[in-house]
Scaffold this motif. Structure first.
Motif, PDB file in Angstrom:
ATOM      1  N   ARG A 136       0.809  -1.216  -0.112  1.00 37.97           N
ATOM      2  CA  ARG A 136      -0.413   0.084  -0.106  1.00 37.97           C
ATOM      3  C   ARG A 136       0.725   1.096  -0.382  1.00 37.97           C
ATOM      4  N   LEU A 137       2.273   1.420   0.262  1.00 37.57           N
ATOM      5  CA  LEU A 137       3.053   2.608   0.056  1.00 37.57           C
ATOM      6  C   LEU A 137       3.826   2.086  -1.238  1.00 37.57           C
ATOM      7  N   SER A 138       4.118   3.733  -1.248  1.00 37.96           N
ATOM      8  CA  SER A 138       4.202   4.561  -2.847  1.00 37.96           C
ATOM      9  C   SER A 138       5.551   4.872  -2.784  1.00 37.96           C
ATOM     10  N   VAL A 139       6.899   4.714  -3.330  1.00 38.92           N
ATOM     11  CA  VAL A 139       7.879   5.918  -2.684  1.00 38.92           C
ATOM     12  C   VAL A 139       7.934   6.888  -4.314  1.00 38.92           C
ATOM     13  N   ASN A 140       8.111   7.832  -3.720  1.00 39.58           N
ATOM     14  CA  ASN A 140       7.956   8.697  -4.709  1.00 39.58           C
ATOM     15  C   ASN A 140       9.486   8.989  -5.371  1.00 39.58           C
ATOM     16  N   ARG A 141       9.788   9.815  -6.548  1.00 34.36           N
ATOM     17  CA  ARG A 141      10.928   9.867  -7.380  1.00 34.36           C
ATOM     18  C   ARG A 141      12.072  10.444  -6.928  1.00 34.36           C
ATOM     19  N   LYS A 142      11.398  11.756  -6.111  1.00 40.59           N
ATOM     20  CA  LYS A 142      12.733  12.387  -5.172  1.00 40.59           C
ATOM     21  C   LYS A 142      13.107  11.791  -4.351  1.00 40.59           C
ATOM     22  N   ALA A 143      12.705  11.040  -3.020  1.00 43.13           N
ATOM     23  CA  ALA A 143      12.691  10.143  -2.285  1.00 43.13           C
ATOM     24  C   ALA A 143      13.442   9.662  -2.555  1.00 43.13           C
ATOM     25  N   TYR A 144      13.262   8.611  -3.728  1.00 45.59           N
ATOM     26  CA  TYR A 144      14.024   7.289  -4.007  1.00 45.59           C
ATOM     27  C   TYR A 144      15.553   7.659  -4.763  1.00 45.59           C
ATOM     28  N   GLN A 145      15.421   8.924  -4.798  1.00 48.58           N
ATOM     29  CA  GLN A 145      16.500   9.686  -5.999  1.00 48.58           C
ATOM     30  C   GLN A 145      17.784  10.223  -4.826  1.00 48.58           C
ATOM     31  N   VAL A 146      17.053  10.557  -3.081  1.00 46.45           N
ATOM     32  CA  VAL A 146      17.897  10.998  -1.968  1.00 46.45           C
ATOM     33  C   VAL A 146      18.773   9.841  -0.930  1.00 46.45           C
ATOM     34  N   ALA A 147      17.487   8.521  -1.758  1.00 49.12           N
ATOM     35  CA  ALA A 147      17.534   7.223  -0.608  1.00 49.12           C
ATOM     36  C   ALA A 147      19.175   6.802  -1.767  1.00 49.12           C
ATOM     37  N   VAL A 148      19.293   6.828  -3.218  1.00 49.88           N
ATOM     38  CA  VAL A 148      20.631   6.295  -4.043  1.00 49.88           C
ATOM     39  C   VAL A 148      21.503   7.333  -3.460  1.00 49.88           C
ATOM     40  N   MET A 171       4.788  -8.051  -4.776  1.00 49.76           N
ATOM     41  CA  MET A 171       6.273  -7.791  -4.523  1.00 49.76           C
ATOM     42  C   MET A 171       6.286  -7.815  -6.069  1.00 49.76           C
ATOM     43  N   ILE A 172       5.362  -7.526  -6.858  1.00 45.75           N
ATOM     44  CA  ILE A 172       5.696  -7.871  -8.422  1.00 45.75           C
ATOM     45  C   ILE A 172       4.874  -6.195  -8.228  1.00 45.75           C
ATOM     46  N   LYS A 173       3.850  -5.507  -7.693  1.00 45.63           N
ATOM     47  CA  LYS A 173       3.527  -4.498  -7.548  1.00 45.63           C
ATOM     48  C   LYS A 173       4.951  -3.277  -7.418  1.00 45.63           C
ATOM     49  N   MET A 174       5.055  -4.416  -5.806  1.00 44.03           N
ATOM     50  CA  MET A 174       6.418  -2.522  -5.583  1.00 44.03           C
ATOM     51  C   MET A 174       7.140  -3.066  -6.683  1.00 44.03           C
ATOM     52  N   ALA A 175       8.110  -4.103  -6.599  1.00 39.76           N
ATOM     53  CA  ALA A 175       8.749  -3.942  -7.532  1.00 39.76           C
ATOM     54  C   ALA A 175       8.881  -2.874  -9.255  1.00 39.76           C
ATOM     55  N   GLN A 176       7.795  -3.136  -9.730  1.00 36.90           N
ATOM     56  CA  GLN A 176       7.082  -2.398 -10.384  1.00 36.90           C
ATOM     57  C   GLN A 176       7.583  -0.527 -10.257  1.00 36.90           C
ATOM     58  N   ASN A 177       6.571  -0.463  -9.070  1.00 40.06           N
ATOM     59  CA  ASN A 177       7.215   0.834  -8.520  1.00 40.06           C
ATOM     60  C   ASN A 177       8.376   1.305  -8.738  1.00 40.06           C
TER      61      ASN A 177
END
Length: 296
Positions: A136-148, A171-177
């Motif tokens: 049910r959680l979805s990471v946004n693009r900006k937070a993902y880039q900060v984590a990387v 799991m497939i849905k999360m991986a696609q996110n």
């Protein structure tokens, strides 16, 4: 620093039954894994309110007997997965002594605010999700880039996807996110297996990465190179500033100090003579002509 060898599995849930734990470890050895981490979960959201100012994190489980038994076969690390909602977790982690005893620290957020905090501020190594609740959680693009940029890695567990078809969809849905928001950067694959029949070999796991939207190189790195980077980052976090000794393996060339010193003296003498000549020339050039006056 502990030495590690591929392949890696950084999520093997701890089991109080030693017989079941040994069966899982023996299966990992047969499949070709060399470095694994035994996971211990801690739900920070269920902490006691009276322990807010004291040590709230648990001590690692005693696994010394397993390390001695598998000393020549496996490098066994210890990991803690912190489930949390409160974003004020950072202070408790900074003053905790028990957390320093773990080799790896993973964060499992339960809310969107905790997920953003985990990507931007969490002082751990891995960001993981519950196969069911985490969908049910979805990471946004900006937070993902900060984590990387911070060197954090996102974990995908394949054992829940094998055991249950509903978990497989999540799991497939999360991986696609991950693929849409961050092009599947910094992804590691772990088992999360509670039974030895749920384990798969490292090459099968790398091929399984295609289902989760990873490329061939990303699938190989998810069980090898990226895991090594996580270990090095975790060790640097635990040790801080330390003294390192570097040993050279190449040939050592010795120079003659007397000869080099004589050459330096000759060069210095030549330089002083040239500088003196240059100063004399400048003085002769700048000296004004003398005028003689006739006295009547």
């Amino acid at each position: 620093m502990e030495q590690t060898k591929p392949f890696f599995d950084f999520c093997v849930p701890f089991n109080k039954d030693d017989k079941q734990m040994r069966a899982i470890l023996n299966e990992l050895v047969e499949l070709g894994y060399k470095t694994i981490a035994i996971d211990q979960s801690f739900d920070h959201s269920k902490k006691d309110a009276g322990k807010r100012g004291s040590e709230m994190f648990p001590t690692p489980h005693s696994i010394e007997h397993l390390r001695k038994e598998f000393a020549d076969k496996l490098r066994i690390l210890q990991r803690i997965t912190i489930l949390y909602v409160d974003v004020n977790l950072s202070h408790a982690m900074s003053v905790s002594y028990n957390l320093r005893k773990f080799n790896l620290i993973a964060g499992q957020p339960k809310t969107d605010a905790a997920l953003t905090h985990c990507c931007t501020t969490f002082t751990g190594d891995i960001i993981t999700f519950d196969p069911v609740a985490g969908s049910r959680l979805s990471v946004n693009r900006k937070a993902y880039q900060v984590a990387v940029r911070r060197g954090m890695f996102f974990e995908i567990k394949y054992a829940p996807a094998i055991a249950d078809s509903n978990n497989r969809k999540d799991m497939i849905k999360m991986a696609q996110n991950y693929s849409i928001k961050g092009k599947s950067k910094n992804i590691v694959l772990s088992s999360g297996a509670e039974h030895e029949f749920q384990l798969r070999g490292p090459y099968d796991v790398a091929n399984l990465a295609f289902i989760f939207g990873l490329s061939e190189d990303q699938g190989k790195n998810a069980v090898d190179r990226f895991c090594r980077q996580i270990f090095l980052r975790a060790e640097s976090r635990r040790l801080g500033k330390t003294i390192m000794f570097v040993k050279g393996n190449g040939p050592i060339v010795f120079s003659d100090d007397d000869q080099s010193g004589a050459e330096d003296d000759e060069m210095n003498g030549l330089g002083t003579e040239m500088s003196k000549d240059g100063q004399n020339e400048e003085q002769t050039e700048l000296k004004p002509p003398i005028k003689r006056l006739k006295v009547a």
